[in-house]
Design an enzyme around this catalytic site. Structure first.
Site, PDB file in Angstrom:
ATOM      1  N   GLY A  70       1.798  -5.110  14.599  1.00  0.00           N
ATOM      2  CA  GLY A  70       0.453  -4.728  15.005  1.00  0.00           C
ATOM      3  C   GLY A  70       0.319  -3.225  15.196  1.00  0.00           C
ATOM      4  N   SER A  71       1.339  -2.600  15.769  1.00  0.00           N
ATOM      5  CA  SER A  71       1.260  -1.159  16.027  1.00  0.00           C
ATOM      6  C   SER A  71       1.092  -0.381  14.723  1.00  0.00           C
ATOM      7  CB  SER A  71       2.530  -0.674  16.744  1.00  0.00           C
ATOM      8  OG  SER A  71       2.684  -1.339  17.968  1.00  0.00           O
ATOM      9  N   ASN A 151      -5.443  -7.451  25.610  1.00  0.00           N
ATOM     10  CA  ASN A 151      -4.122  -8.043  25.820  1.00  0.00           C
ATOM     11  C   ASN A 151      -3.791  -8.281  27.287  1.00  0.00           C
ATOM     12  OD1 ASN A 151      -4.176  -5.092  25.191  1.00  0.00           O
ATOM     13  ND2 ASN A 151      -2.151  -5.189  26.139  1.00  0.00           N
ATOM     14  N   HIS A 201       4.331 -11.960  15.892  1.00  0.00           N
ATOM     15  CA  HIS A 201       4.985 -12.550  17.076  1.00  0.00           C
ATOM     16  C   HIS A 201       4.027 -12.915  18.199  1.00  0.00           C
ATOM     17  CE1 HIS A 201       5.336  -9.031  19.962  1.00  0.00           C
ATOM     18  NE2 HIS A 201       4.974  -8.400  18.871  1.00  0.00           N
ATOM     19  N   CYS A 324       4.212  -3.236  27.626  1.00  0.00           N
ATOM     20  CA  CYS A 324       4.446  -1.859  27.188  1.00  0.00           C
ATOM     21  C   CYS A 324       4.351  -0.873  28.341  1.00  0.00           C
ATOM     22  CB  CYS A 324       3.438  -1.472  26.124  1.00  0.00           C
ATOM     23  SG  CYS A 324       3.189  -2.757  24.919  1.00  0.00           S
TER      24      CYS A 324
HETATM   25  C1  LIG Z   1       1.259  -6.713  20.963  1.00  0.00           C
HETATM   26  C2  LIG Z   1       0.050  -5.929  20.632  1.00  0.00           C
HETATM   27  C3  LIG Z   1       0.088  -4.869  19.701  1.00  0.00           C
HETATM   28  C4  LIG Z   1       1.376  -4.412  19.082  1.00  0.00           C
HETATM   29  O1  LIG Z   1       1.867  -5.318  18.135  1.00  0.00           O
HETATM   30  P1  LIG Z   1       3.406  -5.176  17.682  1.00  0.00           P
HETATM   31  O2  LIG Z   1       3.530  -6.150  16.564  1.00  0.00           O
HETATM   32  O3  LIG Z   1       4.232  -5.537  18.849  1.00  0.00           O
HETATM   33  O4  LIG Z   1       3.578  -3.779  17.216  1.00  0.00           O
HETATM   34  C5  LIG Z   1      -1.082  -4.219  19.404  1.00  0.00           C
HETATM   35  N1  LIG Z   1      -2.241  -4.579  19.967  1.00  0.00           N
HETATM   36  C6  LIG Z   1      -2.340  -5.572  20.860  1.00  0.00           C
HETATM   37  C7  LIG Z   1      -3.660  -5.931  21.434  1.00  0.00           C
HETATM   38  C8  LIG Z   1      -1.196  -6.275  21.225  1.00  0.00           C
HETATM   39  O5  LIG Z   1      -1.282  -7.253  22.123  1.00  0.00           O
END
Ligand SMILES: *Cc1c(COP(=O)(O)O)cnc(C)c1O
Length: 395
Positions: A70-71, A151, A201, A324
């Site tokens: 996601g990042s 989140n 994930h 985080c």
């Molecule tokens: C977990 C999360 C991310 C980051 O995703 P990763 O796959 O861990 O890099 C980004 N945005 C939100 C809203 C998240 O919950």
């Protein structure tokens, strides 16, 4: 009893995902870029996974780009909009105060490079007002980026309405849908979404894999240069086992979306109902516009960190907010954004459920949390001052 209630941080990889992945470690091990048969078999599976992911959002396969998570998808979406804007001298971005750090930190870095960002306020329910986004858009706005579901507090944003405004004003619209994908229905066409980020994930797929949906017409900027993988927009040999696992997990989640939502939201509502009986507690975030699996509460007079440690000793894995930000003593930027005072924001608890949680597990949480809150309050000097009237209750 052990209860995992931190599914917003990560989820257990589903059996469906693991079974889908296993052949890709030894049987289907080819490099999708190789021209020989072993490679072409892998390539076919890669494209099948792309098609599967696309269908889950009513997108086309060629609009899906696999990333490391996601990042990365968030970073690539934002930098793409900035690059596209540069050509028209558009250097302004509209976002919100309670985005994930993958978005916020990218925006902060861009601000140092001369990009201007308007961080729109969220109301105390944790939902942005469509009018506020609309009035923040300027002639020189190159991007609106608003997360689909938060989140920490699980609030769902008015994405379709924001998408309609962005379409009308001809501004690129990106949404970080990491907490929404596989949990609530998403249609990128109906919602006018130009770019959307997901992460494997967070819906029972493997870690280290995600995807960026970019509508045709969006000219993606590379974060990683090298080979011509992902239509030349993301170099590096594809992580095929993870990609296939993510696609399988996503399909499973989307196929069961209504069933799971019904089951999980009943558990969520029971938790909220029972834990709200704790005096001087508050539920954070809108109760209606909320993902099915999120409970977020604050308890006055205690530290979230101590609460988590004690719950852990009772077998309950929870979180105070975002994984985080753990390790930092600052209260969550999300809870501050919805207007909670610092001292209250410190006493936060996030319980994020999944369809794997049972009624008995929920009962264990309902029994344990009040006991632990009571215990911690007995030792808390702040609680003592609140009881004596030396400090005023905020909640
Ligand atoms: C977990 C999360 C991310 C980051 O995703 P990763 O796959 O861990 O890099 C980004 N945005 C939100 C809203 C998240 O919950």
């Amino acid at each position: 009893m052990f209860v995992y209630a931190d599914n917003a941080a990560t989820t257990k990889t589903s059996k469906t995902a693991i079974d889908a992945m296993l052949p890709f470690f030894d049987k289907i091990y080819g490099n999708p870029s190789s021209l020989h048969e072993v490679g072409q078999i892998a390539k076919e599976e890669l494209e099948k996974a792309r098609e599967t992911v696309a269908k889950c959002f009513n997108a086309e396969a060629r609009e899906i780009y696999f990333t490391s998570g996601g990042s990365e998808a968030d970073n690539q979406a934002i930098l793409t909009a900035v690059k596209m804007g540069e050509r028209k001298n558009k250097k302004h971005i509209v976002s919100t105060k309670f985005e994930h750090h993958a978005v916020l930190h990218t925006l902060q870095k861009l601000e140092k490079q001369g990009i201007e960002v308007t961080y729109v306020d969220v109301n105390k329910n944790g939902v942005v007002k469509v009018e506020d986004i609309a009035s923040a858009i300027r002639e020189d706005t190159c991007l609106v980026t608003v997360m689909f579901a938060n989140n920490e507090i699980g609030t769902i944003q008015p994405i379709k309405e924001i998408g309609a405004i962005c379409k009308k004003r001809k501004v690129i619209f990106h949404t970080d849908a990491v907490q929404a994908a596989g949990h609530i229905n998403i249609d990128v066409v109906d919602m006018n979404i130009d770019m959307l980020s997901i992460s494997g994930h967070k819906f029972h797929g493997p870690k280290g894999v995600g995807a960026l949906y970019a509508r045709k017409g969006i000219f993606l900027t590379n974060l990683i240069e090298g080979g011509a993988q992902e239509r030349g927009k993301r170099a590096g040999t594809e992580n095929l086992p993870a990609i296939v696992g993510m696609a399988a997990a996503l399909k499973e989640a989307v196929d069961n979306i209504d069933k799971h939502a019904k089951y999980v939201s009943a558990l969520r509502d029971k938790l909220i109902r029972e834990l709200s009986k704790i005096p001087h507690s508050v539920v954070n975030g809108d109760l209606v516009n909320r993902v099915p699996n999120n409970v977020n509460m604050c308890f006055e007079g205690i530290e979230g960190e101590s609460l988590l440690l004690m719950l852990d000793m009772e077998g309950i894995s929870a979180s105070s907010g975002s994984a985080c930000t753990s390790g930092s003593l600052d209260p969550s930027h999300v809870l501050l954004a919805i207007g909670l005072p610092h001292e209250v924001a410190h006493g936060s608890l996030r319980l994020s459920l999944s369809a794997e949680n049972t009624e008995e597990e929920i009962d264990h949480i309902i029994k344990t949390v009040p006991e632990v809150v009571n215990y911690l309050r007995k030792m808390s000097p702040v609680w003592d001052e609140l009881c004596k009237g030396e400090l005023n209750h905020v909640i």
